[in-house]
Scaffold this motif. Sequence first.
Motif, PDB file in Angstrom:
ATOM      1  N   GLN A 109      -1.299  -5.272  -2.986  1.00  0.00           N
ATOM      2  CA  GLN A 109      -2.543  -4.820  -3.131  1.00  0.00           C
ATOM      3  C   GLN A 109      -3.497  -5.386  -2.057  1.00  0.00           C
ATOM      4  O   GLN A 109      -3.472  -6.495  -1.751  1.00  0.00           O
ATOM      5  CB  GLN A 109      -3.385  -5.466  -4.586  1.00  0.00           C
ATOM      6  CG  GLN A 109      -2.836  -4.919  -5.560  1.00  0.00           C
ATOM      7  CD  GLN A 109      -3.392  -3.528  -5.907  1.00  0.00           C
ATOM      8  OE1 GLN A 109      -4.465  -3.015  -5.240  1.00  0.00           O
ATOM      9  NE2 GLN A 109      -2.726  -2.516  -6.609  1.00  0.00           N
TER      10      GLN A 109
ATOM     11  N   THR B  56      -6.734  -7.101  -0.212  1.00  0.00           N
ATOM     12  CA  THR B  56      -8.000  -7.898  -0.733  1.00  0.00           C
ATOM     13  C   THR B  56      -8.936  -7.924   0.245  1.00  0.00           C
ATOM     14  O   THR B  56      -9.001  -7.639   1.558  1.00  0.00           O
ATOM     15  CB  THR B  56      -7.409  -9.412  -1.010  1.00  0.00           C
ATOM     16  OG1 THR B  56      -6.785  -9.789   0.383  1.00  0.00           O
ATOM     17  CG2 THR B  56      -6.132  -9.269  -1.974  1.00  0.00           C
TER      18      THR B  56
ATOM     19  N   GLU C 292      -9.680  -8.320  -4.979  1.00  0.00           N
ATOM     20  CA  GLU C 292      -9.095  -7.255  -4.547  1.00  0.00           C
ATOM     21  C   GLU C 292     -10.021  -5.971  -4.391  1.00  0.00           C
ATOM     22  O   GLU C 292     -11.068  -5.971  -4.880  1.00  0.00           O
ATOM     23  CB  GLU C 292      -8.487  -6.746  -6.187  1.00  0.00           C
ATOM     24  CG  GLU C 292      -7.406  -5.389  -6.204  1.00  0.00           C
ATOM     25  CD  GLU C 292      -6.824  -5.161  -7.431  1.00  0.00           C
ATOM     26  OE1 GLU C 292      -6.767  -3.966  -7.766  1.00  0.00           O
ATOM     27  OE2 GLU C 292      -6.572  -6.232  -8.103  1.00  0.00           O
TER      28      GLU C 292
END
Length: 63
Positions: free
Chosen positions: A7, A9, A44
């Motif tokens: 993911q 960030t 995130e």
Amino acid sequence: MAKSEQQKTVKVQLVRSPIGTKESHRATVRGLGLRKLNSVSEIEDTPAVRGMINKIDYLVKVL
């Protein structure tokens, strides 16, 4: 699990005091996990977070 490790960030730093700003802007600062001046939060990178950052762009710096 492998997908969550990749993911993206974004790091956000609080560079101006939220004192004297709208209550919703202060709540947004707290929602991003920022407390004191110059505190940095790594969160995130989602469209919702980007919207929060845009709302208080005069208070924060994206690193």
